[in-house]
Design an enzyme around this catalytic site. Structure first.
Site, PDB file in Angstrom:
ATOM      1  N   ALA A   1     -36.843  13.017  42.443  1.00 35.02           N
ATOM      2  CA  ALA A   1     -35.984  12.104  41.685  1.00 35.02           C
ATOM      3  C   ALA A   1     -34.715  11.646  42.400  1.00 35.02           C
ATOM      4  O   ALA A   1     -34.213  10.559  42.117  1.00 35.02           O
ATOM      5  CB  ALA A   1     -35.605  12.766  40.356  1.00 35.02           C
TER       6      ALA A   1
ATOM      7  N   GLY B   1     -31.596   9.118  42.442  1.00 34.01           N
ATOM      8  CA  GLY B   1     -31.509   8.944  41.000  1.00 34.01           C
ATOM      9  C   GLY B   1     -31.675   7.552  40.432  1.00 34.01           C
ATOM     10  O   GLY B   1     -31.663   7.373  39.222  1.00 34.01           O
TER      11      GLY B   1
ATOM     12  N   LYS C   1     -34.329   5.582  40.251  1.00 36.83           N
ATOM     13  CA  LYS C   1     -35.551   5.416  39.424  1.00 36.83           C
ATOM     14  C   LYS C   1     -35.446   6.235  38.139  1.00 36.83           C
ATOM     15  O   LYS C   1     -35.917   5.820  37.091  1.00 36.83           O
ATOM     16  CB  LYS C   1     -36.797   5.780  40.232  1.00 36.83           C
ATOM     17  CG  LYS C   1     -37.064   4.788  41.387  1.00 36.83           C
ATOM     18  CD  LYS C   1     -38.319   5.141  42.145  1.00 36.83           C
ATOM     19  CE  LYS C   1     -38.581   4.189  43.302  1.00 36.83           C
ATOM     20  NZ  LYS C   1     -37.644   4.376  44.414  1.00 36.83           N
TER      21      LYS C   1
ATOM     22  N   ASP D   1     -35.941  17.446  42.146  1.00 40.96           N
ATOM     23  CA  ASP D   1     -35.864  17.164  43.589  1.00 40.96           C
ATOM     24  C   ASP D   1     -35.657  18.471  44.336  1.00 40.96           C
ATOM     25  O   ASP D   1     -34.848  19.311  43.916  1.00 40.96           O
ATOM     26  CB  ASP D   1     -34.737  16.187  43.926  1.00 40.96           C
ATOM     27  CG  ASP D   1     -34.978  15.521  45.276  1.00 40.96           C
ATOM     28  OD1 ASP D   1     -35.554  14.416  45.306  1.00 40.96           O
ATOM     29  OD2 ASP D   1     -34.630  16.126  46.319  1.00 40.96           O
TER      30      ASP D   1
ATOM     31  N   ASP E   1     -39.531  22.964  44.612  1.00 40.83           N
ATOM     32  CA  ASP E   1     -40.398  22.292  45.578  1.00 40.83           C
ATOM     33  C   ASP E   1     -41.478  21.580  44.761  1.00 40.83           C
ATOM     34  O   ASP E   1     -42.288  22.228  44.092  1.00 40.83           O
ATOM     35  CB  ASP E   1     -41.019  23.320  46.523  1.00 40.83           C
ATOM     36  CG  ASP E   1     -41.826  22.669  47.642  1.00 40.83           C
ATOM     37  OD1 ASP E   1     -42.374  21.553  47.417  1.00 40.83           O
ATOM     38  OD2 ASP E   1     -41.915  23.250  48.736  1.00 40.83           O
TER      39      ASP E   1
ATOM     40  N   ASP F   1     -42.269   9.508  43.985  1.00 38.43           N
ATOM     41  CA  ASP F   1     -41.607   8.644  44.969  1.00 38.43           C
ATOM     42  C   ASP F   1     -41.263   9.523  46.172  1.00 38.43           C
ATOM     43  O   ASP F   1     -40.196  10.131  46.218  1.00 38.43           O
ATOM     44  CB  ASP F   1     -40.347   8.039  44.332  1.00 38.43           C
ATOM     45  CG  ASP F   1     -39.605   7.102  45.270  1.00 38.43           C
ATOM     46  OD1 ASP F   1     -40.261   6.258  45.897  1.00 38.43           O
ATOM     47  OD2 ASP F   1     -38.367   7.222  45.382  1.00 38.43           O
TER      48      ASP F   1
ATOM     49  N   CYS G   1     -40.951   3.927  50.649  1.00 38.04           N
ATOM     50  CA  CYS G   1     -40.250   2.740  51.158  1.00 38.04           C
ATOM     51  C   CYS G   1     -40.611   2.562  52.635  1.00 38.04           C
ATOM     52  O   CYS G   1     -39.771   2.306  53.484  1.00 38.04           O
ATOM     53  CB  CYS G   1     -38.749   2.818  50.915  1.00 38.04           C
ATOM     54  SG  CYS G   1     -38.007   4.375  51.346  1.00 38.04           S
TER      55      CYS G   1
END
Length: 348
Positions: free
Chosen positions: A149, A152, A154, A171, A202, A220, A275
């Site tokens: 996450a 932050g 998203k 995260d 994890d 993500d 990305c």
């Protein structure tokens, strides 16, 4: 200084991309390369927890528009068929508003300002980062997991829908989780903040921790962050000392996606995103995950078709038309968002 690397990591990254992406993107690569090396374009994600009318009016006066609500209207106007309009209605998560300047307009948004309660009125992010959240299409009262996450953006977008029954934001990095807390603190009222369960586990272990409990999962993953890699020396994955970590990324991504798949209920959906432009971190990870789910866990996965996103948002983003699975936003000088890859999977 003797400790300075002879070749900076940004140069290594660019060389690596020149070799690999010119093969993948062919004639498109010079244009994408120019986009990656130029200033990124942002969108302003409106904070629905702050009074919005004043700020949206202000942005509209600057000639910015909400690309999320505009897309289905444009699709209908240009008669790209009732299907596009239908897709727009079905896929646009409720209440998400993100303002962008038109193609070719490189105006910068001013920094967000706090309202009377001290909450900031919008969050500046790569507008393409919103596409995985829109693809997740959260419905009322669904249990949602954002597996990786931080920082932050998203997670904040998921909260803007106002419909999550429960939101878990995780995260692995404690320092990055702090950044997530800061964003929640700057944008979200205390009573809403307290409904978000923030953890620092994890993500690869999540399937064992809380398997089969979520309706929607966003994965993500950490990736080569292509734009960052060619522009910033700091925290660059192409640094010589991080070679092994970089080479292991597809394995990490696969493990995280598997954990995301196993965290969903049957009938639930996972959106995987990066990305990066790299097929090794994108389509190949999806294909391998589908295979492993089937052979090792007896879980059948359906890869959803997101091609209507390309039709719907083609005025805002430049999409790659040759993606085998999922969708890929390419940086382009007139629409310098991305790169952003996203793919939606349904657990059967």
């Amino acid at each position: 200084a003797t400790t300075a690397p002879r070749i900076p990591p940004t140069r290594l990254a660019l060389h690596h991309f020149d070799v690999n992406y010119s093969l993948q993107l062919k004639d498109l690569w010079p244009s994408v390369r120019a986009g990656l090396l130029c200033e990124q374009k942002y969108g302003a994600l409106i904070n629905n927890f702050s009074p919005v009318d004043h700020v949206t009016h202000e942005l509209e006066l600057l000639n910015a528009t909400d690309f999320v609500s505009e897309a289905p209207k444009k699709a209908q106007r240009s008669q790209r068929g009732a299907a596009a309009e239908e897709a727009g209605r079905e896929e646009s998560s409720p209440n998400i508003k993100c303002y962008t300047f038109p193609r070719g307009d490189i105006t910068r948004f001013r920094p967000a300002r706090p309202d009377t309660l001290g909450l900031l009125n919008y969050y500046l992010m790569d507008a393409a980062s919103l596409l995985p959240v829109l693809a997740l299409n959260v419905q009322p009262d669904e249990f949602v997991l954002d597996l990786c996450a931080a920082p932050g953006g998203k997670t904040l977008a998921l909260l803007q829908t106002g419909v999550c029954g429960h939101l878990a934001a995780n995260d692995v990095s404690v320092s990055r989780t702090k950044r997530l807390y800061q964003i929640l603190h700057s944008y979200v009222p205390k009573e809403i903040r307290e409904t978000v369960s923030v953890t620092s586990c994890d993500g690869r272990d999540w399937g064992q921790l809380e398997g089969g409990t979520f309706h929607k999962v966003l994965v993500d993953v950490p990736c080569t962050t292509d734009r960052h890699s060619v522009t910033e020396q700091e925290n660059n994955i192409f640094h010589k000392r991080r070679t092994k970590e970089r080479q292991m990324l597809p394995m990490l991504q696969l493990q995280l996606l598997m954990a995301g798949i196993l965290a969903t209920k049957p009938g639930g959906e996972v959106v995987y995103s990066t990305c990066s432009l790299s097929p090794l971190q994108n389509e190949y990870v999806i294909e391998r995950a589908v295979e492993i789910a089937e052979t090792q866990f007896n879980v059948s996965i359906h890869v959803e078709d997101l091609s209507h996103f390309r039709t719907l948002f083609q005025d805002t983003f430049s999409f790659f038309s040759d993606c085998r699975l999922g969708e890929l936003v390419l940086p382009h000088l007139t629409a310098n968002f991305g790169p952003m890859y996203f793919c939606k999977l349904r657990r059967m």
